[in-house]
Design a protein around this motif. Structure first.
Motif, PDB file in Angstrom:
ATOM      1  N   ASP A  46       6.605  10.684  -1.553  1.00 45.82           N
ATOM      2  CA  ASP A  46       5.815   9.131  -1.210  1.00 45.82           C
ATOM      3  C   ASP A  46       6.696   9.187   0.452  1.00 45.82           C
ATOM      4  OD1 ASP A  46       5.977   6.068  -2.683  1.00 45.82           O
ATOM      5  OD2 ASP A  46       7.775   6.198  -1.512  1.00 45.82           O
ATOM      6  N   GLY A  47       5.608   8.185   0.857  1.00 44.96           N
ATOM      7  CA  GLY A  47       5.909   7.624   2.188  1.00 44.96           C
ATOM      8  C   GLY A  47       7.542   7.212   2.779  1.00 44.96           C
ATOM      9  N   ASP A  48       7.436   6.185   1.446  1.00 41.98           N
ATOM     10  CA  ASP A  48       9.057   5.440   1.466  1.00 41.98           C
ATOM     11  C   ASP A  48      10.454   6.137   1.339  1.00 41.98           C
ATOM     12  OD1 ASP A  48       7.609   3.021   2.683  1.00 41.98           O
ATOM     13  OD2 ASP A  48       6.714   2.619   0.507  1.00 41.98           O
ATOM     14  N   ASP A  49      10.295   6.889   0.212  1.00 42.21           N
ATOM     15  CA  ASP A  49      11.743   7.252  -0.117  1.00 42.21           C
ATOM     16  C   ASP A  49      11.627   8.640  -0.343  1.00 42.21           C
ATOM     17  OD1 ASP A  49      10.497   7.894  -3.308  1.00 42.21           O
ATOM     18  OD2 ASP A  49      11.003   6.568  -4.397  1.00 42.21           O
ATOM     19  N   GLY A  50      10.639   9.497  -0.581  1.00 43.56           N
ATOM     20  CA  GLY A  50      11.145  10.664   0.097  1.00 43.56           C
ATOM     21  C   GLY A  50      10.580  11.869  -1.505  1.00 43.56           C
ATOM     22  N   ALA A  51      10.150  10.665  -2.655  1.00 37.03           N
ATOM     23  CA  ALA A  51      10.265  11.436  -3.951  1.00 37.03           C
ATOM     24  C   ALA A  51       9.295  12.218  -3.934  1.00 37.03           C
ATOM     25  CB  ALA A  51       9.906  10.241  -4.904  1.00 37.03           C
ATOM     26  N   ASP A  52       8.793  13.929  -4.577  1.00 39.27           N
ATOM     27  CA  ASP A  52       7.969  14.377  -4.851  1.00 39.27           C
ATOM     28  C   ASP A  52       6.854  13.729  -6.038  1.00 39.27           C
ATOM     29  OD1 ASP A  52       5.956  16.645  -5.625  1.00 39.27           O
ATOM     30  OD2 ASP A  52       7.757  18.160  -5.385  1.00 39.27           O
ATOM     31  N   VAL A  53       5.846  13.371  -5.171  1.00 39.15           N
ATOM     32  CA  VAL A  53       4.806  12.845  -6.136  1.00 39.15           C
ATOM     33  C   VAL A  53       2.814  13.403  -6.315  1.00 39.15           C
ATOM     34  CG1 VAL A  53       5.679  10.779  -5.148  1.00 39.15           C
ATOM     35  CG2 VAL A  53       3.595  11.783  -4.597  1.00 39.15           C
ATOM     36  N   GLY A  54       3.539  14.972  -5.304  1.00 40.28           N
ATOM     37  CA  GLY A  54       1.915  16.044  -6.013  1.00 40.28           C
ATOM     38  C   GLY A  54       1.594  16.816  -5.271  1.00 40.28           C
ATOM     39  N   LEU A  55       0.749  17.401  -4.916  1.00 37.93           N
ATOM     40  CA  LEU A  55       1.040  18.782  -4.006  1.00 37.93           C
ATOM     41  C   LEU A  55      -0.938  18.802  -3.344  1.00 37.93           C
ATOM     42  CD1 LEU A  55      -1.447  20.701  -5.711  1.00 37.93           C
ATOM     43  CD2 LEU A  55       0.594  21.112  -6.593  1.00 37.93           C
ATOM     44  N   LEU A  56      -1.526  19.212  -2.199  1.00 35.34           N
ATOM     45  CA  LEU A  56      -2.519  18.969  -1.541  1.00 35.34           C
ATOM     46  C   LEU A  56      -2.626  21.266  -1.399  1.00 35.34           C
ATOM     47  CD1 LEU A  56      -5.061  18.091  -0.558  1.00 35.34           C
ATOM     48  CD2 LEU A  56      -3.799  17.708   1.240  1.00 35.34           C
ATOM     49  N   TRP A  57      -4.130  21.302  -1.416  1.00 33.27           N
ATOM     50  CA  TRP A  57      -4.184  22.761  -1.048  1.00 33.27           C
ATOM     51  C   TRP A  57      -5.799  22.360   0.141  1.00 33.27           C
ATOM     52  CZ3 TRP A  57      -6.028  26.961  -4.639  1.00 33.27           C
ATOM     53  CH2 TRP A  57      -6.786  28.223  -4.293  1.00 33.27           C
ATOM     54  N   LEU A  58      -5.577  22.882   1.038  1.00 34.41           N
ATOM     55  CA  LEU A  58      -6.471  22.246   2.238  1.00 34.41           C
ATOM     56  C   LEU A  58      -6.700  23.419   2.803  1.00 34.41           C
ATOM     57  CD1 LEU A  58      -8.146  19.976   3.535  1.00 34.41           C
ATOM     58  CD2 LEU A  58      -6.815  19.739   5.475  1.00 34.41           C
ATOM     59  N   MET A  66       0.792  -0.968   0.033  1.00 34.75           N
ATOM     60  CA  MET A  66       0.157  -0.242  -0.233  1.00 34.75           C
ATOM     61  C   MET A  66       0.677   1.003  -0.224  1.00 34.75           C
ATOM     62  SD  MET A  66      -3.258   0.981   2.647  1.00 34.75           S
ATOM     63  CE  MET A  66      -3.516   2.483   3.407  1.00 34.75           C
ATOM     64  N   VAL A  67       0.565   2.173  -0.979  1.00 40.27           N
ATOM     65  CA  VAL A  67       1.264   3.613  -0.957  1.00 40.27           C
ATOM     66  C   VAL A  67       0.471   4.218   0.416  1.00 40.27           C
ATOM     67  CG1 VAL A  67       1.147   5.343  -2.068  1.00 40.27           C
ATOM     68  CG2 VAL A  67       0.837   3.662  -3.254  1.00 40.27           C
ATOM     69  N   THR A  68       2.137   4.487   0.615  1.00 37.71           N
ATOM     70  CA  THR A  68       1.763   5.809   1.729  1.00 37.71           C
ATOM     71  C   THR A  68       2.507   7.066   1.186  1.00 37.71           C
ATOM     72  OG1 THR A  68       3.877   5.546   2.742  1.00 37.71           O
ATOM     73  CG2 THR A  68       1.702   3.809   3.640  1.00 37.71           C
ATOM     74  N   VAL A  69       1.825   8.704   1.959  1.00 40.34           N
ATOM     75  CA  VAL A  69       2.774   9.656   1.763  1.00 40.34           C
ATOM     76  C   VAL A  69       2.889  10.575   2.763  1.00 40.34           C
ATOM     77  CG1 VAL A  69       1.508   9.675  -0.876  1.00 40.34           C
ATOM     78  CG2 VAL A  69       0.157  10.277   1.396  1.00 40.34           C
ATOM     79  N   ARG A  70       3.840  11.447   2.695  1.00 37.02           N
ATOM     80  CA  ARG A  70       4.142  12.519   3.948  1.00 37.02           C
ATOM     81  C   ARG A  70       3.767  14.146   3.731  1.00 37.02           C
ATOM     82  NH1 ARG A  70       9.189  11.580   4.048  1.00 37.02           N
ATOM     83  NH2 ARG A  70       9.878  13.945   3.290  1.00 37.02           N
ATOM     84  N   LEU A  71       2.511  14.486   3.622  1.00 38.68           N
ATOM     85  CA  LEU A  71       2.908  15.885   3.774  1.00 38.68           C
ATOM     86  C   LEU A  71       4.100  17.331   4.215  1.00 38.68           C
ATOM     87  CD1 LEU A  71      -0.898  16.215   4.180  1.00 38.68           C
ATOM     88  CD2 LEU A  71       0.267  15.135   2.040  1.00 38.68           C
ATOM     89  N   GLU A  72       4.259  18.219   3.158  1.00 39.47           N
ATOM     90  CA  GLU A  72       5.595  18.841   3.239  1.00 39.47           C
ATOM     91  C   GLU A  72       4.937  19.888   3.120  1.00 39.47           C
ATOM     92  OE1 GLU A  72       9.472  19.705   1.876  1.00 39.47           O
ATOM     93  OE2 GLU A  72       9.385  18.064   2.820  1.00 39.47           O
ATOM     94  N   SER A  73       5.179  21.375   4.148  1.00 38.48           N
ATOM     95  CA  SER A  73       4.672  22.339   3.601  1.00 38.48           C
ATOM     96  C   SER A  73       5.646  22.712   2.174  1.00 38.48           C
ATOM     97  CB  SER A  73       5.044  23.222   5.081  1.00 38.48           C
ATOM     98  OG  SER A  73       3.954  23.003   5.640  1.00 38.48           O
ATOM     99  N   MET A  74       4.872  23.460   1.823  1.00 38.90           N
ATOM    100  CA  MET A  74       4.934  24.053   0.163  1.00 38.90           C
ATOM    101  C   MET A  74       6.161  25.577   0.587  1.00 38.90           C
ATOM    102  SD  MET A  74       2.639  24.754  -2.651  1.00 38.90           S
ATOM    103  CE  MET A  74       1.845  23.516  -3.051  1.00 38.90           C
ATOM    104  N   THR A  75       7.488  25.589   0.797  1.00 39.84           N
ATOM    105  CA  THR A  75       8.381  26.839   0.641  1.00 39.84           C
ATOM    106  C   THR A  75       7.357  28.217  -0.294  1.00 39.84           C
ATOM    107  OG1 THR A  75       9.664  26.432  -1.474  1.00 39.84           O
ATOM    108  CG2 THR A  75      10.706  25.462   0.349  1.00 39.84           C
TER     109      THR A  75
END
Length: 158
Positions: free
Chosen positions: A68-80, A1-10
């Protein structure tokens, strides 16, 4: 299963995102038939300026890169956006994007679930979003994730 991490945009990432986001939003407005391209472009610019007057520092708005939660690759964005109402905080997803090279691998679902966890941790009552009618893939994903239609706008081209 894919996991992700959210990191604030600079700030620099936000400036790059905003230009692309306005273009993408204008394209979607025009593709939906709501407005011709010139008016859609103006609406996109005005909406972003109104909603994010202080960019990523605008209160209540959260702009994240999705990694990406495993390798840290930038896979997208989210605005909430989270706003207080009389019955508690409510969230609205203004933008979710999975980069083209990462699509069809479960990241969209993982991003939606990360947004939901963020909201649950803060006592958010509901999460809403808008999806253009022509975006059938996103509509299917949101329905699978339990989102329900709250209104429908229709148009007949003459």
């Amino acid at each position: 299963m894919v996991t992700v991490r959210l990191e604030s945009m600079t700030d620099a990432q936000y400036l790059d995102y905003r230009e692309r986001a306005e273009d993408d939003y204008a394209d979607s407005i025009a593709a939906s038939g709501t407005l011709p391209r010139p008016e859609a472009r103006r609406k996109a610019r005005e909406d972003h300026a109104r909603l994010l007057p202080d960019g990523p520092a605008t209160p209540g708005h959260h702009l994240w890169r999705v990694l990406d939660g495993d390798d840290g690759a930038d896979v997208g964005l989210l605005w909430l956006h989270v706003a207080q109402r009389s019955d508690g905080p409510h969230a609205f997803v203004y933008d979710i994007e999975v980069h083209e090279q990462a699509r069809r691998r479960g990241y969209g679902r993982a991003v939606m679930r990360a947004a939901e966890r963020f909201c649950r941790d803060r006592g958010v009552v509901s999460i809403a979003l808008n999806v253009f009618g022509h975006n059938t893939g996103a509509r299917a994903l949101y329905e699978q994730e339990g989102y329900q239609v709250t209104s429908v706008q229709m148009r007949k081209r003459l």
